[in-house]
Design a protein around this motif. Structure first.
Motif, PDB file in Angstrom:
ATOM      1  N   UNK A 181     -17.283  37.238 -40.377  1.00 51.67           N
ATOM      2  CA  UNK A 181     -18.633  36.887 -40.828  1.00 51.67           C
ATOM      3  C   UNK A 181     -18.844  35.381 -40.722  1.00 51.67           C
ATOM      4  N   UNK A 182     -19.778  34.966 -39.863  1.00 54.23           N
ATOM      5  CA  UNK A 182     -20.039  33.539 -39.652  1.00 54.23           C
ATOM      6  C   UNK A 182     -21.526  33.209 -39.645  1.00 54.23           C
ATOM      7  N   UNK A 183     -22.365  34.201 -39.475  1.00 54.02           N
ATOM      8  CA  UNK A 183     -23.797  33.945 -39.310  1.00 54.02           C
ATOM      9  C   UNK A 183     -24.507  33.836 -40.659  1.00 54.02           C
ATOM     10  N   UNK A 184     -25.518  32.966 -40.694  1.00 56.01           N
ATOM     11  CA  UNK A 184     -26.300  32.705 -41.892  1.00 56.01           C
ATOM     12  C   UNK A 184     -27.729  33.173 -41.669  1.00 56.01           C
ATOM     13  N   UNK A 185     -28.365  33.832 -42.650  1.00 54.08           N
ATOM     14  CA  UNK A 185     -29.762  34.244 -42.475  1.00 54.08           C
ATOM     15  C   UNK A 185     -30.670  33.057 -42.180  1.00 54.08           C
ATOM     16  N   UNK A 186     -31.693  33.308 -41.421  1.00 56.28           N
ATOM     17  CA  UNK A 186     -32.628  32.253 -41.030  1.00 56.28           C
ATOM     18  C   UNK A 186     -33.221  31.546 -42.242  1.00 56.28           C
TER      19      UNK A 186
ATOM     20  N   UNK B 234     -19.401  45.758 -59.361  1.00 61.18           N
ATOM     21  CA  UNK B 234     -20.782  45.270 -59.376  1.00 61.18           C
ATOM     22  C   UNK B 234     -21.004  44.599 -58.029  1.00 61.18           C
ATOM     23  N   UNK B 235     -22.048  45.022 -57.329  1.00 60.52           N
ATOM     24  CA  UNK B 235     -22.313  44.521 -55.979  1.00 60.52           C
ATOM     25  C   UNK B 235     -23.718  43.936 -55.929  1.00 60.52           C
ATOM     26  N   UNK B 236     -23.833  42.768 -55.313  1.00 56.37           N
ATOM     27  CA  UNK B 236     -25.144  42.131 -55.170  1.00 56.37           C
ATOM     28  C   UNK B 236     -25.211  41.425 -53.826  1.00 56.37           C
ATOM     29  N   UNK B 237     -26.413  41.309 -53.291  1.00 53.68           N
ATOM     30  CA  UNK B 237     -26.626  40.603 -52.023  1.00 53.68           C
ATOM     31  C   UNK B 237     -27.824  39.680 -52.145  1.00 53.68           C
ATOM     32  N   UNK B 238     -27.883  38.717 -51.210  1.00 51.87           N
ATOM     33  CA  UNK B 238     -29.016  37.792 -51.122  1.00 51.87           C
ATOM     34  C   UNK B 238     -29.336  37.147 -52.476  1.00 51.87           C
ATOM     35  N   UNK B 239     -28.359  36.467 -53.034  1.00 52.85           N
ATOM     36  CA  UNK B 239     -28.528  35.798 -54.323  1.00 52.85           C
ATOM     37  C   UNK B 239     -28.962  34.362 -54.077  1.00 52.85           C
ATOM     38  N   UNK B 240     -30.146  34.019 -54.538  1.00 60.46           N
ATOM     39  CA  UNK B 240     -30.657  32.667 -54.333  1.00 60.46           C
ATOM     40  C   UNK B 240     -29.855  31.659 -55.158  1.00 60.46           C
ATOM     41  N   UNK B 241     -29.833  30.436 -54.684  1.00 64.63           N
ATOM     42  CA  UNK B 241     -29.187  29.360 -55.432  1.00 64.63           C
ATOM     43  C   UNK B 241     -30.044  29.005 -56.635  1.00 64.63           C
TER      44      UNK B 241
ATOM     45  N   UNK C 201     -26.689  29.424 -52.177  1.00 60.18           N
ATOM     46  CA  UNK C 201     -27.024  30.848 -52.082  1.00 60.18           C
ATOM     47  C   UNK C 201     -25.805  31.668 -51.654  1.00 60.18           C
ATOM     48  N   UNK C 202     -25.801  32.939 -52.071  1.00 62.78           N
ATOM     49  CA  UNK C 202     -24.681  33.836 -51.792  1.00 62.78           C
ATOM     50  C   UNK C 202     -25.207  35.043 -51.017  1.00 62.78           C
ATOM     51  N   UNK C 203     -24.593  35.310 -49.882  1.00 63.58           N
ATOM     52  CA  UNK C 203     -25.012  36.443 -49.063  1.00 63.58           C
ATOM     53  C   UNK C 203     -24.513  37.770 -49.631  1.00 63.58           C
TER      54      UNK C 203
END
Length: 721
Positions: free
Chosen positions: A41-46, A229-236, A187-189
């Motif tokens: 995993x190396x890519x970051x969302x736009x 507990x699973x979470x995605x797209x966590x804003x800073x 931020x956390x992916x």
């Protein structure tokens, strides 16, 4: 800046490192092996391309097991972070951790457990380098540091922290609670929290403010339980001034408690679930009552009864308050000198030397039970108060017993609140972070606490928590500096820190000895030679403390006024303020300052009088964009009365800029400046009217904060006549 493992791990550990040992290789395989779903995993969302850094993956693991009398606790953290600008490259260029920890669990010792740290760098071309941390580390100020060379924008840091801690426990034991927001400064992916427990491990866990729920994972063994507990797209989130993350942000809280049998469950210092298979998410009023039923009146009241017989009181309320201050001395301050003498090795066994058996309350439960005995014997109506600090969320979110605050409310008119002793604590005072909160009130029938209701604690006003400074400034004849004479008064919650900083033990123990007619510690030493030696060494210690105190206070005033050349500093306590929440801690101070606040302008002089009220909040452009609610400790006011003796032959101009007024529902800054004879009189007041403001009212706060800051930039002209 550094990667700080001390900030991300919930517990403390003993640490042993083995360079590329079997354990190290096993840990690397666990985190970075073939089963690692994030190894590529190396890519970051736009949407996050303009961030300083992005956490690609964050994983926390907690694993609890028992083997007979042996308990094994494993914990780990892994992060995979991509650096997107030079600021983050600088931030992560030094990897810092602490090699030695102590453990408080069971019977474990320094060699009982080990912790492994791993770090690798992934370059943009895919090249991976595992850092040999142990061989490349250096120890500075008890911290172990590794410099990461050739770190570049676009690099990925992938690191883990893995600890195995075995210890023996034959009774109930509570692991340290964890209360944490999902978000952090980047931020956390992808994020995953993983739990594994078995029989005899009880879990209190809940999610708040929109955080995902903990879900159970099916297992093949009946005594093994797994959760995630699973979470995605966590804003800073920026952790800014006057902000309570656990109240506002998605958060989870948990504690694991180990209890081998039913009798240990009954003794547990926790709100346990009924069964270890159940995740406890809430605590009911009934459960709170059942837990605190153990607070029954207990204490030897002989000294208190004698104190009451020897004194007259106007009413029942006055008697309660007087007993509180007497008990503070009886069970705390009369032992302070002996404790200090022992801690500084002046006398090896101070209580043996005095033939005195000290009785000091060890915790809030001992304090509460002793005072409940007094209140019961003297037929007072009272409640045991159970509250929760504002930064930890509302009362209905009470989950972890350790977060409950316990004190007494005596139902006189008006009521008196009695909290666990501190050296300078006051009757009718409790922790300011409980002000205005909902609480449980548990009342008693005879000696048994048997009824629980909810209530709300009172809240102080800004004028009750006051910092007041009366300053007189006299300029040197050659305008090279000035003499400063100050009277400082602090009351309410504003005085606690001041008392702690500016009182040494002699200042208050002598006051208490004299107030209550207690025999001083030195006079209690039975052996004359020992007494004389102890008295001499204690006096020498006091002299050293006074010298250090003066130096600290001089540095404090230099920092407060942002001046560097302070000389002839003196300091004198007028009132300790230790016998009433509304009484003031008062002291005088004076000093000379050179080359400060005064500049020559032809035949005239410019003086920066605004700086005499000390530094003020300077809001950045980012601060002004705030949308979050504002949480402060308590309402408060800062008041100044400044007198400038105008030099003979000079007049003052520029007063108009010293007259300011911003006053609204959130706070105020008001200043006035007048000439009275040969003196310039400046008064200022800065008020924070509440302990909470809605984010929508932030612009109102900005208004008075800006006015106060602008005042510090204002000047007057001393014009030659």
């Amino acid at each position: 800046m550094k990667i700080k493992f001390l900030l991300v791990c919930a517990l403390t550990y003993t640490t042993l490192f083995f360079s590329q040992s079997k354990s190290q290789l096993e840990a690397q395989e666990f985190f970075w092996g073939e089963d690692d779903a994030f190894k590529d995993a190396v890519d970051i969302p736009e949407k996050w391309q303009n961030e300083s850094a992005v956490v690609i993956y964050k994983n926390e693991n907690y694993d609890y097991h028992k083997f007979g009398k042996q308990v094994e606790y494993k914990s780990s953290l892994r992060k995979r972070i991509k650096l997107l600008d030079q600021a983050s490259v600088t931030e992560f260029s030094t990897f810092t951790y602490q090699k030695r920890f102590s453990s408080s669990k069971g019977y474990s010792g320094y060699n009982a457990s080990h912790t492994i740290v791993g770090l690798k760098i992934i370059k943009q071309d895919g090249t991976e380098t595992i850092i040999d941390i142990e061989n490349e580390a250096v120890v500075v100020d008890n911290e172990t540091k590794v410099a990461i060379a050739n770190l570049e924008i676009g690099d990925i840091l992938d690191f883990f922290y893995y600890s195995v801690e075995p210890f023996k426990s034959v009774e109930a034991f509570g692991f340290n609670p964890v209360e944490q927001t999902l978000g952090e400064e980047y931020p956390i992916m992808d994020y995953k929290l993983y739990f594994q427990t078995e029989n005899d491990f009880f879990i209190n866990f809940n999610s708040y403010n929109g955080a995902p729920e903990l879900t159970e994972i099916a297992t093949e063994k009946n005594n093994t339980r797994r959760y995630e507990l699973v979470a995605t797209d966590i804003d800073k989130h920026k952790y800014e001034r006057w902000f309570y993350p656990l109240v506002e942000l998605p958060t989870y809280k948990f504690q694991v408690y180990f209890a081998r049998s039913g009798k240990f469950e009954d003794r547990a210092l926790a709100f346990l679930p009924e069964d270890e298979k159940i995740i406890k998410k809430t605590v009911s009023e009934e459960e709170v009552l059942n837990y605190y039923e153990a607070y029954t009146p207990l204490g030897d009241l002989g000294s208190i009864e004698r104190f009451i017989k020897e004194n007259d009181f106007k009413n029942d309320r006055e008697r309660v308050i007087a007993v509180y201050y007497y008990a503070r001395h009886r069970y705390l301050t009369q032992y302070v000198e002996a404790i200090i003498v022992g801690e500084t090795d002046i006398l090896a066994s101070p209580f043996y030397a005095t033939k005195n058996n000290p009785h000091i309350f060890g915790n809030e439960k001992e304090f509460a039970r002793h005072f409940m005995a007094f209140l019961y014997d003297f037929d007072y109506d009272y409640d045991l108060i159970i509250g929760k600090k504002r930064y930890d969320g509302s009362l209905d979110e009470l989950l972890i017993q350790r977060n409950a605050n316990v004190f007494l409310k005596v139902n006189t008119s008006p009521p008196v609140y009695l909290d666990y002793f501190r050296l300078h604590s006051d009757a009718n005072q409790f922790n300011y972070l409980l002000e205005g909160t909902d609480v449980y009130e548990i009342s008693a029938t005879k000696k048994r606490l048997d009824k629980i209701t909810t209530g709300k604690l009172p809240q102080t006003t800004y004028d009750q928590n006051e910092s007041y400074k009366e300053i007189t400034i006299t300029l040197n004849e050659d305008f090279s500096g000035f003499n400063y004479q100050g009277i400082n008064k602090y009351k309410g919650y504003e005085k606690a820190d001041q008392q702690f900083d500016k009182l040494i033990f002699k200042d208050y123990v002598i006051e208490d000895y004299e107030k209550y007619g207690t025999e001083p510690f030195i006079d209690q030493i039975t052996n004359k030679k020992t007494r004389e030696k102890t008295e001499m060494e204690l006096a020498a210690l006091v002299t050293k403390l006074r010298e250090k105190q003066l130096e600290n206070l001089k540095e404090s005033i230099e920092g407060e006024l942002e001046i560097q050349d302070v000389s002839d500093y003196t300091y004198n306590i007028k009132e300790t303020g230790r016998y009433g929440f509304d009484t003031s801690f008062t002291y005088d101070e004076s000093f000379n300052a050179k080359d400060a606040f005064i500049k020559k302008a032809g035949p005239n002089y410019i003086m920066e009088v605004g700086k005499l009220i000390g530094g003020q909040v300077d809001l950045s452009d980012e601060d002004r964009k705030r949308v979050e609610n504002v949480f402060m400790n308590y309402p408060r006011s800062y008041n100044y009365h400044v007198t400038l003796n105008i030099p003979e032959g000079y007049s003052v101009s520029g007063l108009d800029k010293l007259n300011k007024s911003v006053d609204n529902k959130t706070g105020a800054f008001i200043s006035t400046a007048t000439i009275e004879g040969n003196q310039l009189i400046i008064t200022t007041t800065k008020q924070y009217k509440n302990n909470y403001e809605n984010g929508a009212d932030w612009p109102l706060m900005i208004a008075f904060l800006d006015e106060a800051f602008q005042f510090t930039n204002e000047k007057i002209l001393l014009k030659k006549n």
